[in-house]
Design a protein around this motif. Structure first.
Motif, PDB file in Angstrom:
ATOM      1  N   LEU A 117       0.778  -0.980  -0.162  1.00  0.00           N
ATOM      2  CA  LEU A 117      -0.021   0.168  -0.508  1.00  0.00           C
ATOM      3  C   LEU A 117       0.598   1.230   0.321  1.00  0.00           C
ATOM      4  CD1 LEU A 117      -3.220  -1.101   2.764  1.00  0.00           C
ATOM      5  CD2 LEU A 117      -3.373  -1.062   0.314  1.00  0.00           C
ATOM      6  N   VAL A 118       2.143   1.058   0.815  1.00  0.00           N
ATOM      7  CA  VAL A 118       2.855   2.426   0.632  1.00  0.00           C
ATOM      8  C   VAL A 118       3.384   2.865  -0.328  1.00  0.00           C
ATOM      9  CG1 VAL A 118       5.006   3.646   2.010  1.00  0.00           C
ATOM     10  CG2 VAL A 118       3.487   2.367   2.953  1.00  0.00           C
ATOM     11  N   THR A 119       3.752   1.584  -1.085  1.00  0.00           N
ATOM     12  CA  THR A 119       4.336   1.114  -2.842  1.00  0.00           C
ATOM     13  C   THR A 119       3.669   2.122  -3.140  1.00  0.00           C
ATOM     14  OG1 THR A 119       5.524  -0.246  -2.190  1.00  0.00           O
ATOM     15  CG2 THR A 119       6.026   0.255  -4.602  1.00  0.00           C
ATOM     16  N   LEU A 120       2.258   1.918  -4.070  1.00  0.00           N
ATOM     17  CA  LEU A 120       0.867   2.636  -4.494  1.00  0.00           C
ATOM     18  C   LEU A 120       0.671   3.864  -4.230  1.00  0.00           C
ATOM     19  CD1 LEU A 120      -1.016  -0.979  -4.496  1.00  0.00           C
ATOM     20  CD2 LEU A 120       0.231   0.110  -6.663  1.00  0.00           C
ATOM     21  N   ILE A 121       0.662   3.722  -3.039  1.00  0.00           N
ATOM     22  CA  ILE A 121       0.144   5.114  -2.796  1.00  0.00           C
ATOM     23  C   ILE A 121       1.593   5.570  -2.905  1.00  0.00           C
ATOM     24  CG2 ILE A 121       0.021   7.150  -0.740  1.00  0.00           C
ATOM     25  CD1 ILE A 121      -1.582   4.659   0.700  1.00  0.00           C
ATOM     26  N   SER A 122       2.701   5.879  -3.084  1.00  0.00           N
ATOM     27  CA  SER A 122       3.891   6.526  -3.151  1.00  0.00           C
ATOM     28  C   SER A 122       3.753   7.004  -4.520  1.00  0.00           C
ATOM     29  CB  SER A 122       5.146   6.176  -2.771  1.00  0.00           C
ATOM     30  OG  SER A 122       5.211   6.205  -0.922  1.00  0.00           O
ATOM     31  N   THR A 123       3.425   5.690  -5.184  1.00  0.00           N
ATOM     32  CA  THR A 123       3.809   6.038  -6.964  1.00  0.00           C
ATOM     33  C   THR A 123       2.591   7.180  -7.587  1.00  0.00           C
ATOM     34  OG1 THR A 123       4.792   3.989  -6.786  1.00  0.00           O
ATOM     35  CG2 THR A 123       3.041   4.701  -8.662  1.00  0.00           C
ATOM     36  N   GLN A 124       1.259   6.729  -7.064  1.00  0.00           N
ATOM     37  CA  GLN A 124      -0.054   7.602  -7.358  1.00  0.00           C
ATOM     38  C   GLN A 124       0.317   9.225  -6.788  1.00  0.00           C
ATOM     39  OE1 GLN A 124      -3.776   6.929  -5.063  1.00  0.00           O
ATOM     40  NE2 GLN A 124      -4.549   7.258  -6.967  1.00  0.00           N
ATOM     41  N   ALA A 125       1.047   9.420  -5.677  1.00  0.00           N
ATOM     42  CA  ALA A 125       1.323  10.952  -5.729  1.00  0.00           C
ATOM     43  C   ALA A 125       2.006  11.072  -6.579  1.00  0.00           C
ATOM     44  CB  ALA A 125       1.959  11.196  -3.956  1.00  0.00           C
ATOM     45  N   THR A 126       3.486  10.510  -6.698  1.00  0.00           N
ATOM     46  CA  THR A 126       4.518  10.607  -8.015  1.00  0.00           C
ATOM     47  C   THR A 126       3.471  11.585  -8.817  1.00  0.00           C
ATOM     48  OG1 THR A 126       6.078   9.716  -6.688  1.00  0.00           O
ATOM     49  CG2 THR A 126       6.397   9.780  -9.046  1.00  0.00           C
ATOM     50  N   LEU A 127       2.818   9.795 -10.018  1.00  0.00           N
ATOM     51  CA  LEU A 127       2.545   9.984 -10.387  1.00  0.00           C
ATOM     52  C   LEU A 127       0.467  11.701 -11.165  1.00  0.00           C
ATOM     53  CD1 LEU A 127       0.911   6.137 -12.138  1.00  0.00           C
ATOM     54  CD2 LEU A 127       3.008   7.397 -12.548  1.00  0.00           C
ATOM     55  N   LEU A 128       0.508  11.653 -10.299  1.00  0.00           N
ATOM     56  CA  LEU A 128      -0.230  12.735 -10.024  1.00  0.00           C
ATOM     57  C   LEU A 128       0.448  14.141  -9.835  1.00  0.00           C
ATOM     58  CD1 LEU A 128      -2.845  11.204  -6.946  1.00  0.00           C
ATOM     59  CD2 LEU A 128      -3.380  11.952  -9.458  1.00  0.00           C
ATOM     60  N   ALA A 129       1.402  13.957  -8.979  1.00  0.00           N
ATOM     61  CA  ALA A 129       2.203  15.320  -9.191  1.00  0.00           C
ATOM     62  C   ALA A 129       3.102  15.519 -10.537  1.00  0.00           C
ATOM     63  CB  ALA A 129       3.356  15.213  -8.337  1.00  0.00           C
ATOM     64  N   GLU A 130       3.338  14.215 -11.745  1.00  0.00           N
ATOM     65  CA  GLU A 130       4.072  14.646 -12.518  1.00  0.00           C
ATOM     66  C   GLU A 130       2.468  15.089 -13.578  1.00  0.00           C
ATOM     67  OE1 GLU A 130       5.876  10.604 -13.319  1.00  0.00           O
ATOM     68  OE2 GLU A 130       6.998  11.678 -12.368  1.00  0.00           O
ATOM     69  N   SER A 131       1.078  14.492 -13.309  1.00  0.00           N
ATOM     70  CA  SER A 131       0.483  13.976 -14.271  1.00  0.00           C
ATOM     71  C   SER A 131      -0.034  16.052 -14.341  1.00  0.00           C
ATOM     72  CB  SER A 131      -1.088  13.582 -13.517  1.00  0.00           C
ATOM     73  OG  SER A 131      -2.307  14.094 -14.995  1.00  0.00           O
ATOM     74  N   GLU A 132      -0.565  16.468 -13.119  1.00  0.00           N
ATOM     75  CA  GLU A 132      -0.769  17.875 -13.224  1.00  0.00           C
ATOM     76  C   GLU A 132       0.460  18.652 -13.665  1.00  0.00           C
ATOM     77  OE1 GLU A 132      -1.620  18.366  -8.920  1.00  0.00           O
ATOM     78  OE2 GLU A 132      -3.692  17.536  -8.827  1.00  0.00           O
ATOM     79  N   ALA A 133       1.448  18.521 -13.192  1.00  0.00           N
ATOM     80  CA  ALA A 133       2.701  19.468 -14.129  1.00  0.00           C
ATOM     81  C   ALA A 133       2.694  19.304 -15.129  1.00  0.00           C
ATOM     82  CB  ALA A 133       4.055  18.568 -13.101  1.00  0.00           C
ATOM     83  N   ALA A 134       2.491  18.536 -16.585  1.00  0.00           N
ATOM     84  CA  ALA A 134       2.197  17.970 -17.470  1.00  0.00           C
ATOM     85  C   ALA A 134       1.300  18.626 -18.161  1.00  0.00           C
ATOM     86  CB  ALA A 134       2.431  16.548 -17.681  1.00  0.00           C
ATOM     87  N   LEU A 135      -0.066  18.751 -17.321  1.00  0.00           N
ATOM     88  CA  LEU A 135      -1.058  19.622 -17.436  1.00  0.00           C
ATOM     89  C   LEU A 135      -0.901  20.637 -17.867  1.00  0.00           C
ATOM     90  CD1 LEU A 135      -3.643  17.195 -15.763  1.00  0.00           C
ATOM     91  CD2 LEU A 135      -4.040  17.136 -18.661  1.00  0.00           C
ATOM     92  N   LYS A 136      -0.250  21.143 -16.977  1.00  0.00           N
ATOM     93  CA  LYS A 136      -0.317  22.667 -16.639  1.00  0.00           C
ATOM     94  C   LYS A 136       0.759  23.365 -17.772  1.00  0.00           C
ATOM     95  CE  LYS A 136      -0.588  23.595 -11.492  1.00  0.00           C
ATOM     96  NZ  LYS A 136       0.012  23.163 -10.447  1.00  0.00           N
ATOM     97  N   GLN A 137       2.072  22.392 -17.738  1.00  0.00           N
ATOM     98  CA  GLN A 137       2.692  23.095 -19.154  1.00  0.00           C
ATOM     99  C   GLN A 137       1.969  22.538 -20.565  1.00  0.00           C
ATOM    100  OE1 GLN A 137       6.386  20.357 -19.331  1.00  0.00           O
ATOM    101  NE2 GLN A 137       7.727  21.327 -20.887  1.00  0.00           N
ATOM    102  N   ALA A 138       1.122  21.472 -20.682  1.00  0.00           N
ATOM    103  CA  ALA A 138       0.524  21.681 -22.107  1.00  0.00           C
ATOM    104  C   ALA A 138      -0.014  22.912 -22.265  1.00  0.00           C
ATOM    105  CB  ALA A 138       0.162  19.938 -21.778  1.00  0.00           C
ATOM    106  N   ARG A 139      -1.394  23.623 -21.331  1.00  0.00           N
ATOM    107  CA  ARG A 139      -2.074  24.556 -21.003  1.00  0.00           C
ATOM    108  C   ARG A 139      -1.292  25.260 -21.378  1.00  0.00           C
ATOM    109  NH1 ARG A 139      -6.049  22.536 -15.832  1.00  0.00           N
ATOM    110  NH2 ARG A 139      -6.756  21.005 -17.142  1.00  0.00           N
ATOM    111  N   SER A 140       0.156  25.626 -21.050  1.00  0.00           N
ATOM    112  CA  SER A 140       0.339  27.124 -20.754  1.00  0.00           C
ATOM    113  C   SER A 140       0.932  27.068 -22.145  1.00  0.00           C
ATOM    114  CB  SER A 140       1.135  27.011 -20.055  1.00  0.00           C
ATOM    115  OG  SER A 140       2.235  28.533 -20.445  1.00  0.00           O
ATOM    116  N   ALA A 141       1.493  26.374 -23.083  1.00  0.00           N
ATOM    117  CA  ALA A 141       2.209  26.010 -23.933  1.00  0.00           C
ATOM    118  C   ALA A 141       1.001  26.463 -24.973  1.00  0.00           C
ATOM    119  CB  ALA A 141       2.816  24.906 -24.594  1.00  0.00           C
ATOM    120  N   THR A 142      -0.661  25.819 -24.964  1.00  0.00           N
ATOM    121  CA  THR A 142      -0.662  26.041 -26.176  1.00  0.00           C
ATOM    122  C   THR A 142      -1.813  26.860 -25.939  1.00  0.00           C
ATOM    123  OG1 THR A 142      -1.828  23.208 -25.783  1.00  0.00           O
ATOM    124  CG2 THR A 142      -3.616  24.487 -26.768  1.00  0.00           C
TER     125      THR A 142
END
Length: 232
Positions: A117-142
Motif C-alpha cells: 500500500l505504501v508503494t502504491l500510494i507513493s507511486t500514485q502521488a508521484t504520478l499525480l504530481a507529474e500529471s498535474e505539472a504536464a497538464l499545466k505545461q501543456a495548457r500554457s504551451a497551447t
C-alpha cells in the motif's frame, strides 16, 4: 498469553489500524507522500529494507513455531485420553497454538499488505504530481501557441507571400497537435491510475472480508473450547 505473543498481538492491532488509515480517505496521496518523506521517516528510509527483512524473519519464525505447536498437540501421545486433566491441558495448548498461528499469520500478511500500500500510494502521488505539472505545461504551451498562431495569421494576411510565416504557422500547428496528444495521454494515464486505485480498494475489501471470516472462525474455536471446559 506470554510477553512475546502479547507484543505480536499488539503489533497486529497496530497494523490493522495503519491499514485502515491508508485505505480510508483520511488523507490525499500527496499528503501521505509528504508524511513518508518527513525527516524522521527519511532518516529511517536508508535502513528500512533491513528493518523490514528482520521483521519478516521474526514473524516467520513465530509463524513456524505456531505451526509446530499445532502439529504437536493435534497428535497427542497414546494414553493421553485416559486422563481428563491431561486431555484438557492438551486442548488448551492446542487452542493457544491455533490462536498464535492466526495472530502471527495475520501479522505477517498485513506487513506485506502495508508495504504494498505504501508503494502504491507513493507511486500514485508521484504520478499525480507529474500529471498535474504536464497538464499545466501543456495548457500554457497551447495558450502561447494559439496566441502566436493568431498573431502569425494576422501578419500572414498582410503578407501572403511570406513563406517563412507560413512555415512558422505550420510548425506551431504541429506543436499544438502534439501538445493536445500529450494532454490526452496524461488524461488517459490519470484515468488508469484512478482505475488502479479502485482495484486496490476492491482488493482490500476482499482481504478485509477474509480477515473477518478468519476472526469469526477463531472466535468460534475459542467459544468451542470454553464450552468444553464448562462441560468438564
Amino acid at each position: 498469553m506470554s510477553i512475546q505473543w502479547t507484543l505480536i498481538a499488539a503489533f497486529l492491532y497496530a497494523e490493522i489500524f495503519l491499514v485502515l488509515l491508508l485505505v480510508l480517505p483520511v488523507a490525499s496521496p500527496q499528503r501521505w507522500q509528504r508524511i513518508f518523506k518527513s525527516r524522521f521517516l527519511s532518516a529511517l528510509s536508508s535502513q528500512a529494507q533491513y528493518y523490514f527483512m528482520i521483521l519478516i524473519a521474526v514473524l516467520v519464525l513465530f509463524f513456524l513455531d505456531a505451526i509446530r505447536e499445532m502439529r504437536k498437540y493435534s497428535n497427542p501421545e497414546e494414553g493421553t485420553h485416559q486422563h481428563l486433566d491431561a486431555e484438557m491441558q492438551v486442548n488448551m495448548r492446542l487452542f493457544r497454538a491455533q490462536r498464535n498461528f492466526y495472530i502471527s499469520g495475520f501479522a505477517l500478511f498485513l506487513s506485506l499488505v502495508i508495504r504494498r500500500l505504501v508503494t502504491l500510494i507513493s507511486t500514485q502521488a508521484t504520478l499525480l504530481a507529474e500529471s498535474e505539472a504536464a497538464l499545466k505545461q501543456a495548457r500554457s504551451a497551447t495558450s502561447t501557441a494559439r496566441s502566436l498562431i493568431s498573431q502569425t495569421q494576422s501578419s500572414a494576411a498582410q503578407n501572403d507571400a511570406n513563406e517563412a510565416h507560413d512555415k512558422q504557422v505550420k510548425a506551431l500547428k504541429e506543436q499544438v497537435q502534439e501538445l493536445e496528444r500529450t494532454l490526452n495521454r496524461e488524461r488517459k494515464d490519470k484515468e488508469a491510475l484512478k482505475s488502479q486505485a479502485e482495484s486496490t480498494n476492491a482488493e482490500y475489501d476482499r482481504l478485509a472480508e477474509e480477515h473477518r471470516k478468519l476472526q469469526n472462525k477463531l472466535t468460534a474455536v475459542g467459544g468451542g473450547d470454553g464450552e468444553d471446559k464448562k462441560d468438564a
